[in-house]
Design a protein around this motif. Sequence first.
Motif, PDB file in Angstrom:
ATOM      1  N   CYS A 274       0.827  -1.210   0.000  1.00 33.57           N
ATOM      2  CA  CYS A 274       0.000   0.000   0.000  1.00 33.57           C
ATOM      3  C   CYS A 274       0.861   1.260   0.000  1.00 33.57           C
ATOM      4  O   CYS A 274       0.583   2.222  -0.730  1.00 33.57           O
ATOM      5  N   LEU A 275       1.911   1.266   0.816  1.00 37.84           N
ATOM      6  CA  LEU A 275       2.801   2.424   0.891  1.00 37.84           C
ATOM      7  C   LEU A 275       3.422   2.729  -0.463  1.00 37.84           C
ATOM      8  O   LEU A 275       3.526   3.892  -0.870  1.00 37.84           O
ATOM      9  N   VAL A 276       3.818   1.682  -1.168  1.00 36.35           N
ATOM     10  CA  VAL A 276       4.451   1.864  -2.471  1.00 36.35           C
ATOM     11  C   VAL A 276       3.420   2.233  -3.538  1.00 36.35           C
ATOM     12  O   VAL A 276       3.598   3.174  -4.301  1.00 36.35           O
ATOM     13  N   PHE A 277       2.336   1.470  -3.583  1.00 33.94           N
ATOM     14  CA  PHE A 277       1.349   1.632  -4.651  1.00 33.94           C
ATOM     15  C   PHE A 277       0.745   3.036  -4.661  1.00 33.94           C
ATOM     16  O   PHE A 277       0.373   3.546  -5.720  1.00 33.94           O
ATOM     17  N   ASP A 278       0.685   3.652  -3.505  1.00 35.52           N
ATOM     18  CA  ASP A 278       0.138   5.003  -3.378  1.00 35.52           C
ATOM     19  C   ASP A 278       0.886   6.015  -4.243  1.00 35.52           C
ATOM     20  O   ASP A 278       0.372   7.101  -4.525  1.00 35.52           O
ATOM     21  N   THR A 339      16.618  -0.465 -19.100  1.00 31.45           N
ATOM     22  CA  THR A 339      16.838   0.861 -19.700  1.00 31.45           C
ATOM     23  C   THR A 339      15.846   1.887 -19.167  1.00 31.45           C
ATOM     24  O   THR A 339      15.992   3.080 -19.403  1.00 31.45           O
ATOM     25  N   ILE A 340      14.834   1.404 -18.444  1.00 29.17           N
ATOM     26  CA  ILE A 340      13.790   2.288 -17.911  1.00 29.17           C
ATOM     27  C   ILE A 340      13.975   2.535 -16.423  1.00 29.17           C
ATOM     28  O   ILE A 340      13.852   3.660 -15.948  1.00 29.17           O
ATOM     29  N   ILE A 341      14.279   1.469 -15.702  1.00 24.89           N
ATOM     30  CA  ILE A 341      14.405   1.550 -14.244  1.00 24.89           C
ATOM     31  C   ILE A 341      15.883   1.554 -13.856  1.00 24.89           C
ATOM     32  O   ILE A 341      16.612   0.605 -14.153  1.00 24.89           O
ATOM     33  N   THR A 342      16.305   2.614 -13.217  1.00 24.96           N
ATOM     34  CA  THR A 342      17.676   2.747 -12.729  1.00 24.96           C
ATOM     35  C   THR A 342      17.665   2.798 -11.209  1.00 24.96           C
ATOM     36  O   THR A 342      16.618   3.045 -10.594  1.00 24.96           O
ATOM     37  N   PRO A 343      18.810   2.595 -10.571  1.00 23.54           N
ATOM     38  CA  PRO A 343      18.862   2.749  -9.116  1.00 23.54           C
ATOM     39  C   PRO A 343      18.385   4.130  -8.666  1.00 23.54           C
ATOM     40  O   PRO A 343      17.736   4.259  -7.617  1.00 23.54           O
ATOM     41  N   GLU A 344      18.681   5.148  -9.457  1.00 27.55           N
ATOM     42  CA  GLU A 344      18.260   6.513  -9.102  1.00 27.55           C
ATOM     43  C   GLU A 344      16.742   6.636  -9.134  1.00 27.55           C
ATOM     44  O   GLU A 344      16.137   7.301  -8.279  1.00 27.55           O
ATOM     45  N   LYS A 345      16.127   5.971 -10.117  1.00 24.99           N
ATOM     46  CA  LYS A 345      14.663   6.004 -10.206  1.00 24.99           C
ATOM     47  C   LYS A 345      14.024   5.295  -9.032  1.00 24.99           C
ATOM     48  O   LYS A 345      13.054   5.787  -8.441  1.00 24.99           O
ATOM     49  N   VAL A 346      14.563   4.144  -8.671  1.00 16.85           N
ATOM     50  CA  VAL A 346      14.034   3.404  -7.530  1.00 16.85           C
ATOM     51  C   VAL A 346      14.194   4.227  -6.257  1.00 16.85           C
ATOM     52  O   VAL A 346      13.268   4.300  -5.425  1.00 16.85           O
ATOM     53  N   LYS A 347      15.321   4.864  -6.098  1.00 14.51           N
ATOM     54  CA  LYS A 347      15.548   5.694  -4.914  1.00 14.51           C
ATOM     55  C   LYS A 347      14.532   6.839  -4.846  1.00 14.51           C
ATOM     56  O   LYS A 347      14.003   7.144  -3.764  1.00 14.51           O
ATOM     57  N   SER A 348      14.234   7.445  -5.973  1.00 11.42           N
ATOM     58  CA  SER A 348      13.276   8.554  -5.982  1.00 11.42           C
ATOM     59  C   SER A 348      11.893   8.100  -5.559  1.00 11.42           C
ATOM     60  O   SER A 348      11.140   8.853  -4.917  1.00 11.42           O
ATOM     61  N   LEU A 349      11.537   6.854  -5.897  1.00 11.86           N
ATOM     62  CA  LEU A 349      10.244   6.321  -5.473  1.00 11.86           C
ATOM     63  C   LEU A 349      10.240   6.037  -3.967  1.00 11.86           C
ATOM     64  O   LEU A 349       9.271   6.352  -3.276  1.00 11.86           O
ATOM     65  N   TYR A 350      11.324   5.470  -3.460  1.00  8.95           N
ATOM     66  CA  TYR A 350      11.415   5.224  -2.019  1.00  8.95           C
ATOM     67  C   TYR A 350      11.366   6.544  -1.231  1.00  8.95           C
ATOM     68  O   TYR A 350      10.796   6.597  -0.127  1.00  8.95           O
ATOM     69  N   GLN A 351      11.942   7.580  -1.767  1.00 16.30           N
ATOM     70  CA  GLN A 351      11.986   8.861  -1.055  1.00 16.30           C
ATOM     71  C   GLN A 351      10.608   9.495  -0.882  1.00 16.30           C
ATOM     72  O   GLN A 351      10.432  10.373  -0.053  1.00 16.30           O
ATOM     73  N   LYS A 352       9.643   9.052  -1.663  1.00 13.19           N
ATOM     74  CA  LYS A 352       8.276   9.562  -1.536  1.00 13.19           C
ATOM     75  C   LYS A 352       7.518   8.928  -0.381  1.00 13.19           C
ATOM     76  O   LYS A 352       6.461   9.420   0.029  1.00 13.19           O
ATOM     77  N   ILE A 353       8.047   7.801   0.126  1.00 11.91           N
ATOM     78  CA  ILE A 353       7.302   7.015   1.108  1.00 11.91           C
ATOM     79  C   ILE A 353       7.597   7.480   2.534  1.00 11.91           C
ATOM     80  O   ILE A 353       8.756   7.531   2.933  1.00 11.91           O
TER      81      ILE A 353
END
Length: 353
Positions: A274-278, A339-353
């Motif tokens: 839920c935390l992520v999907f939001d 080519t779409i998902i990078t570590p930086e992209k994943v980090k940006s998503l975690y930072q929203k939580i």
Amino acid sequence: MVPRVIFGRGSFNQLSEIISPNRLNTKAPFIYLVDDVFKSNTWLTSRISLSYDDKILYISTKEEPKTSQVDQLVEDIILTCKERPSGIIGIGGGSILDLAKAVSILLTNEGSAENYQGWDLVKNPAIYHVGIPTISGTGAEVSRTAILTGPKLKLGINSDYTPFDQVLLDPELTKDVEKNQWFYTGMDCYIHCIESLNGTFLNEFSKTYGEKAFDLCKEIFLADNLSVAESQDKLMMASWHGGMSIAYSQVGVAHALSYGLSYYLGVKHGIGNCLVFDHLEEYYPEGVALFKTMKAKHDIELPQGICANLTDAEFDIMIKVALSLEPLWENALGKKWKTIITPEKVKSLYQKI
């Protein structure tokens, strides 16, 4: 697929009759792994008929299942039983069901549970094992995986030997589930549907199950006229169908990121999803919009700032776990997902939580 399943209110009372033909002999017990929430609330366990050397082991679910926990359970069972058990019966939520599947496998396969985290690493068939969910949504009762947190990663024991030999679905067993937990676990099912139906692995078999589960979720979480019994029945079937859908396709972005949260921060699976999907409008715009509507309807407030104070090194641990789940990313974004998902992209998503 699970070869045998029984569904019905009150069907738990048939458990002894269902499993008794699988007793090997009087020295080979049935071992019941039961969520310890039922230790003091005996309305369920008082209905379990123990014979010979049968045992109930109460299991805490405060933390997600671990490979070390499986290893300890297997060792304890081997040391205390005269012979290999006739079967393992898991009674509880997804954590208990995954433990039951893993223990049944490790009783016939040497080494530690962590050695079998991955796809099709199990060599020998598991002993007879039965799944009885007391909360609906995880799909663990029907899936071919037993999700465990190991010393290096969070990953399932995915094999053809993992699914239960028998599942008993009794909606009455879900009667005491707390509201927030009901929502979080129910949303696990809903997210299964969204990730399966929007994935590149989708096929007509998984689509049929996913669409039915999706329709049931909309009824359960948006309708105003369902009775408690109807809601319990429908969510138990939504969980089954959602689990079948991902068994023949795969989950996606939310589950990959949720595994990272769970591995490092110990966030339970349902609320982690839920935390992520939001925050996944970019990938599942319609699904996230409907999720927010459901969340508002049931007055659910998700925790905020879970990742606010993490260091770069801590983010890196979660990112590594999330990106290791390659089939999930490929299902979500296709073969060129790297080519779409990078570590930086994943980090940006975690930072929203």
